[in-house]
Write a protein that holds these residues in place. Structure first.
Motif, PDB file in Angstrom:
ATOM      1  N   THR A 189       0.832  -1.201   0.000  1.00  0.00           N
ATOM      2  CA  THR A 189       0.000   0.000   0.000  1.00  0.00           C
ATOM      3  C   THR A 189       0.866   1.250   0.000  1.00  0.00           C
ATOM      4  O   THR A 189       0.611   2.202  -0.746  1.00  0.00           O
ATOM      5  CB  THR A 189      -0.930   0.001   1.221  1.00  0.00           C
ATOM      6  OG1 THR A 189      -1.868  -1.078   1.101  1.00  0.00           O
ATOM      7  CG2 THR A 189      -1.698   1.316   1.339  1.00  0.00           C
ATOM      8  N   PHE A 190       1.897   1.261   0.843  1.00  0.00           N
ATOM      9  CA  PHE A 190       2.806   2.412   0.888  1.00  0.00           C
ATOM     10  C   PHE A 190       3.430   2.650  -0.490  1.00  0.00           C
ATOM     11  O   PHE A 190       3.463   3.779  -0.988  1.00  0.00           O
ATOM     12  CB  PHE A 190       3.906   2.167   1.929  1.00  0.00           C
ATOM     13  CG  PHE A 190       4.831   3.337   2.108  1.00  0.00           C
ATOM     14  CD1 PHE A 190       4.606   4.249   3.118  1.00  0.00           C
ATOM     15  CD2 PHE A 190       5.901   3.534   1.255  1.00  0.00           C
ATOM     16  CE1 PHE A 190       5.446   5.350   3.267  1.00  0.00           C
ATOM     17  CE2 PHE A 190       6.749   4.619   1.393  1.00  0.00           C
ATOM     18  CZ  PHE A 190       6.507   5.539   2.405  1.00  0.00           C
ATOM     19  N   GLU A 191       3.908   1.599  -1.101  1.00  0.00           N
ATOM     20  CA  GLU A 191       4.565   1.715  -2.405  1.00  0.00           C
ATOM     21  C   GLU A 191       3.615   2.264  -3.463  1.00  0.00           C
ATOM     22  O   GLU A 191       3.988   3.123  -4.269  1.00  0.00           O
ATOM     23  CB  GLU A 191       5.092   0.349  -2.830  1.00  0.00           C
ATOM     24  CG  GLU A 191       5.871   0.355  -4.135  1.00  0.00           C
ATOM     25  CD  GLU A 191       6.454  -1.010  -4.464  1.00  0.00           C
ATOM     26  OE1 GLU A 191       7.427  -1.079  -5.227  1.00  0.00           O
ATOM     27  OE2 GLU A 191       5.933  -2.021  -3.932  1.00  0.00           O
ATOM     28  N   ALA A 192       2.373   1.791  -3.450  1.00  0.00           N
ATOM     29  CA  ALA A 192       1.393   2.242  -4.442  1.00  0.00           C
ATOM     30  C   ALA A 192       1.096   3.729  -4.331  1.00  0.00           C
ATOM     31  O   ALA A 192       0.788   4.391  -5.326  1.00  0.00           O
ATOM     32  CB  ALA A 192       0.103   1.440  -4.293  1.00  0.00           C
ATOM     33  N   ASN A 193       1.215   4.278  -3.124  1.00  0.00           N
ATOM     34  CA  ASN A 193       0.841   5.672  -2.905  1.00  0.00           C
ATOM     35  C   ASN A 193       2.009   6.653  -2.871  1.00  0.00           C
ATOM     36  O   ASN A 193       1.807   7.852  -3.103  1.00  0.00           O
ATOM     37  CB  ASN A 193       0.051   5.781  -1.598  1.00  0.00           C
ATOM     38  CG  ASN A 193      -1.324   5.160  -1.706  1.00  0.00           C
ATOM     39  OD1 ASN A 193      -2.250   5.746  -2.256  1.00  0.00           O
ATOM     40  ND2 ASN A 193      -1.470   3.935  -1.200  1.00  0.00           N
ATOM     41  N   ALA A 224       5.031   5.216  -6.689  1.00  0.00           N
ATOM     42  CA  ALA A 224       4.597   5.069  -8.081  1.00  0.00           C
ATOM     43  C   ALA A 224       4.944   6.330  -8.875  1.00  0.00           C
ATOM     44  O   ALA A 224       5.074   7.420  -8.306  1.00  0.00           O
ATOM     45  CB  ALA A 224       3.091   4.811  -8.130  1.00  0.00           C
ATOM     46  N   PRO A 225       5.111   6.208 -10.209  1.00  0.00           N
ATOM     47  CA  PRO A 225       5.467   7.377 -11.029  1.00  0.00           C
ATOM     48  C   PRO A 225       4.489   8.542 -10.897  1.00  0.00           C
ATOM     49  O   PRO A 225       4.891   9.712 -10.975  1.00  0.00           O
ATOM     50  CB  PRO A 225       5.460   6.808 -12.456  1.00  0.00           C
ATOM     51  CG  PRO A 225       5.746   5.354 -12.287  1.00  0.00           C
ATOM     52  CD  PRO A 225       5.072   4.963 -11.001  1.00  0.00           C
ATOM     53  N   ASN A 226       3.216   8.233 -10.690  1.00  0.00           N
ATOM     54  CA  ASN A 226       2.199   9.290 -10.604  1.00  0.00           C
ATOM     55  C   ASN A 226       1.804   9.635  -9.169  1.00  0.00           C
ATOM     56  O   ASN A 226       0.741  10.218  -8.924  1.00  0.00           O
ATOM     57  CB  ASN A 226       0.944   8.875 -11.384  1.00  0.00           C
ATOM     58  CG  ASN A 226       0.302   7.617 -10.813  1.00  0.00           C
ATOM     59  OD1 ASN A 226       0.943   6.868 -10.077  1.00  0.00           O
ATOM     60  ND2 ASN A 226      -0.950   7.373 -11.166  1.00  0.00           N
ATOM     61  N   SER A 227       2.632   9.281  -8.191  1.00  0.00           N
ATOM     62  CA  SER A 227       2.301   9.542  -6.786  1.00  0.00           C
ATOM     63  C   SER A 227       2.128  11.036  -6.533  1.00  0.00           C
ATOM     64  O   SER A 227       2.909  11.861  -7.025  1.00  0.00           O
ATOM     65  CB  SER A 227       3.399   8.997  -5.866  1.00  0.00           C
ATOM     66  OG  SER A 227       3.475   7.592  -5.940  1.00  0.00           O
ATOM     67  N   LYS A 263       5.725  12.015  -3.700  1.00  0.00           N
ATOM     68  CA  LYS A 263       6.670  10.959  -4.015  1.00  0.00           C
ATOM     69  C   LYS A 263       7.907  11.043  -3.131  1.00  0.00           C
ATOM     70  O   LYS A 263       8.519  12.109  -3.001  1.00  0.00           O
ATOM     71  CB  LYS A 263       7.078  11.028  -5.483  1.00  0.00           C
ATOM     72  CG  LYS A 263       7.789   9.786  -5.986  1.00  0.00           C
ATOM     73  CD  LYS A 263       7.909   9.783  -7.493  1.00  0.00           C
ATOM     74  CE  LYS A 263       8.527   8.475  -7.978  1.00  0.00           C
ATOM     75  NZ  LYS A 263       8.636   8.441  -9.459  1.00  0.00           N
ATOM     76  N   PHE A 264       8.280   9.931  -2.520  1.00  0.00           N
ATOM     77  CA  PHE A 264       9.474   9.861  -1.698  1.00  0.00           C
ATOM     78  C   PHE A 264      10.732   9.907  -2.569  1.00  0.00           C
ATOM     79  O   PHE A 264      10.741   9.403  -3.694  1.00  0.00           O
ATOM     80  CB  PHE A 264       9.466   8.574  -0.878  1.00  0.00           C
ATOM     81  CG  PHE A 264       8.818   8.700   0.471  1.00  0.00           C
ATOM     82  CD1 PHE A 264       9.465   8.278   1.612  1.00  0.00           C
ATOM     83  CD2 PHE A 264       7.542   9.250   0.590  1.00  0.00           C
ATOM     84  CE1 PHE A 264       8.860   8.388   2.867  1.00  0.00           C
ATOM     85  CE2 PHE A 264       6.931   9.360   1.830  1.00  0.00           C
ATOM     86  CZ  PHE A 264       7.599   8.940   2.975  1.00  0.00           C
ATOM     87  N   GLN A 265      11.791  10.506  -2.027  1.00  0.00           N
ATOM     88  CA  GLN A 265      13.087  10.557  -2.706  1.00  0.00           C
ATOM     89  C   GLN A 265      13.941   9.388  -2.219  1.00  0.00           C
ATOM     90  O   GLN A 265      14.900   9.549  -1.487  1.00  0.00           O
ATOM     91  CB  GLN A 265      13.770  11.895  -2.412  1.00  0.00           C
ATOM     92  CG  GLN A 265      12.956  13.106  -2.794  1.00  0.00           C
ATOM     93  CD  GLN A 265      12.690  13.168  -4.284  1.00  0.00           C
ATOM     94  OE1 GLN A 265      13.615  13.042  -5.097  1.00  0.00           O
ATOM     95  NE2 GLN A 265      11.434  13.362  -4.658  1.00  0.00           N
ATOM     96  N   TRP A 266      13.547   8.187  -2.613  1.00  0.00           N
ATOM     97  CA  TRP A 266      14.131   6.961  -2.083  1.00  0.00           C
ATOM     98  C   TRP A 266      15.620   6.849  -2.428  1.00  0.00           C
ATOM     99  O   TRP A 266      15.999   7.034  -3.585  1.00  0.00           O
ATOM    100  CB  TRP A 266      13.389   5.764  -2.661  1.00  0.00           C
ATOM    101  CG  TRP A 266      13.402   4.549  -1.792  1.00  0.00           C
ATOM    102  CD1 TRP A 266      14.313   3.541  -1.832  1.00  0.00           C
ATOM    103  CD2 TRP A 266      12.461   4.198  -0.767  1.00  0.00           C
ATOM    104  NE1 TRP A 266      14.001   2.577  -0.904  1.00  0.00           N
ATOM    105  CE2 TRP A 266      12.869   2.957  -0.222  1.00  0.00           C
ATOM    106  CE3 TRP A 266      11.322   4.807  -0.263  1.00  0.00           C
ATOM    107  CZ2 TRP A 266      12.184   2.313   0.792  1.00  0.00           C
ATOM    108  CZ3 TRP A 266      10.630   4.187   0.756  1.00  0.00           C
ATOM    109  CH2 TRP A 266      11.054   2.949   1.275  1.00  0.00           C
ATOM    110  N   PRO A 267      16.484   6.557  -1.449  1.00  0.00           N
ATOM    111  CA  PRO A 267      17.924   6.460  -1.741  1.00  0.00           C
ATOM    112  C   PRO A 267      18.245   5.206  -2.556  1.00  0.00           C
ATOM    113  O   PRO A 267      17.616   4.158  -2.361  1.00  0.00           O
ATOM    114  CB  PRO A 267      18.561   6.403  -0.356  1.00  0.00           C
ATOM    115  CG  PRO A 267      17.497   5.853   0.538  1.00  0.00           C
ATOM    116  CD  PRO A 267      16.193   6.366  -0.011  1.00  0.00           C
TER     117      PRO A 267
END
Length: 427
Positions: free
Chosen positions: A45-49, A52-55, A58-62
């Motif tokens: 669920t976290f990943e989907a929100n 995702a490209p259209n979040s 969007k988190f700036q994941w390292p």
């Protein structure tokens, strides 16, 4: 304005669950770096929100951290060097250690292994050394555990452990005051590194709430009816479920209150699947709604006489009061009966009571049962365990204000030091 001020404040969400606190902090203008969540369904669920490209946020994941479910201990063991490299770069380390061992709604156990996860959280605080620490937990976190050998109070242990490096403030907050349509009391800790000018952050939070709510077009408290009345079957009708064969879902029409318009999205909400109640259950629920109204027992557990009348063992069963915020929602979907219709609530209705916007999508199984409840986190549980985003947004706004004020003061001080004439004037 310095380069540091122009950047968004960064946060890490620990024990993130599906992302309620992450959403609230993001809505407050902070930027998520990464999140730690060991359950695969909750992380899906976290990943989907957030990934995702259209979040929307969007988190700036390292690049050094895989985008997958991971436990806090595994993270610290596998990425110790990378975490140490973040020292001094993180503005807020946020999170709420799993609460099941502390909650009065479950079995409080002093030796529940999940109770020890807050120690792992403190270890991560020591590694990363964020400017601010935000912790949320159930009210039971503040209550003493009585055991044969000791009396343990985790809130005292927590504040004592942080107090060497941080100015620690804590409070019990009823989240209905934030516009969350739910009578939900939670324990919060706000800790800021020593040397920062902080004051009383919870007083600041109280003072800013009226303006915060006005800006959103809300007036607290928000009732259950104001939150979910646009999802009544009698108003919308039913249609075949778009996700689950053999189920029906609410055929959404549109919002009807200010709160619902705040939550609404143009495409309409998902997670509207209805439970398949038998005729006997429908009849029982319809009678319970009428009897609880007559007894004045809305929003509170049904009476002993009603349990005996219907042969029910469940003590937590409640009928919603449409005119007040709901009781605290739980991971058990059959704990609440709709205020008008003989049924339990949908995932989306629970999400509305938690202040999740309608675009927020939940993933994984809908429910679980038996021994699987110890390790599975289906959608109803994800929603119930989350920090309501509206509360996270308000608290995040106060944290950001405090940190930005300190950054501005530091920047100004540096400019004065660089110009001797100005430094003398300011002396």
């Amino acid at each position: 304005m310095s380069e540091r001020e122009e950047q968004k404040l960064q946060f890490i969400d620990v024990f993130s669950g599906c992302g309620g606190l992450s959403l609230g902090l993001s809505q407050a203008g902070l930027r998520g770096l990464f999140a730690i969540e060991r359950n695969e369904s909750a992380f899906e669920t976290f990943e989907a929100n957030f990934l995702a490209p259209n979040s929307v946020y969007k988190f700036q994941w390292p690049p050094w951290l895989p985008k997958e479910a991971i436990g806090i201990e595994e993270l610290m063991e596998s990425h110790e060097a990378e975490l140490a490299g973040l020292e001094g770069m993180i503005d807020v380390l946020a999170g709420g250690p799993p609460c099941q061992g502390f909650s009065s709604a479950g079995r409080r156990r002093v030796n529940d292994p999940r109770n020890q996860l807050f120690k792992s959280y403190l270890k991560l605080v020591d590694m990363v050394k964020p400017r601010a620490v935000l912790i949320e937990n159930v009210r039971g976190f503040t209550v003493d555990f009585q055991s044969a050998s000791a009396k343990d109070n985790y809130s005292s242990m927590l504040t004592e452990a942080l107090s060497d490096e941080y100015q620690v403030k804590d409070a019990l907050l009823n989240l209905s005051s934030f516009g969350v349509p739910q009578n939900r009391v939670r324990y919060f800790v706000l800790a800021f590194r020593k040397g920062l000018k902080v004051g009383e952050p919870f007083n600041e939070l109280s003072k800013m709430l009226p303006g915060f709510l006005r800006a959103l077009g809300l007036q607290a408290p928000v009732s259950s009816w104001a939150a979910i009345s646009d999802l009544e079957i009698s108003r919308c009708g039913e249609q075949a479920s778009s996700e689950s064969a053999g189920f029906t879902e609410i055929n959404y029409v549109g919002p009807r209150t200010k709160y619902q318009r705040l939550m609404a999205t143009e495409s309409g909400p998902g997670d509207l699947r209805l439970a398949r109640h038998s005729k006997a259950v429908l009849g029982r629920f319809a009678e319970l709604i009428e009897l609880c109204r007559a007894e004045g027992r809305l929003n509170i557990s049904i009476s002993e006489s009603l349990r005996q009348k219907f042969g029910l063992k469940k003590r937590a069963l409640r009928v919603l009061d449409p005119d007040r915020p709901s009781p605290t929602i739980t991971s058990m979907p059959d704990d609440l009966i709709h205020y008008k219709e003989p049924r339990i609530l949908t995932v989306r209705e629970n999400a509305r009571l938690q202040s999740f916007p309608d675009w927020f999508a939940f993933k994984g199984k809908y429910t679980t049962g038996g021994k699987r409840r110890r390790h599975e986190v289906p959608r109803y549980t994800q929603v119930a365990n989350a920090v309501p985003p509206l509360a996270g947004r308000a608290i995040g706004t106060v944290i950001a204000k405090i940190l930005q004020a300190n950054l501005s003061a530091k920047s100004l001080s540096g400019e004065l030091d660089a110009v001797p004439e100005l430094a003398k004037i300011g002396a």
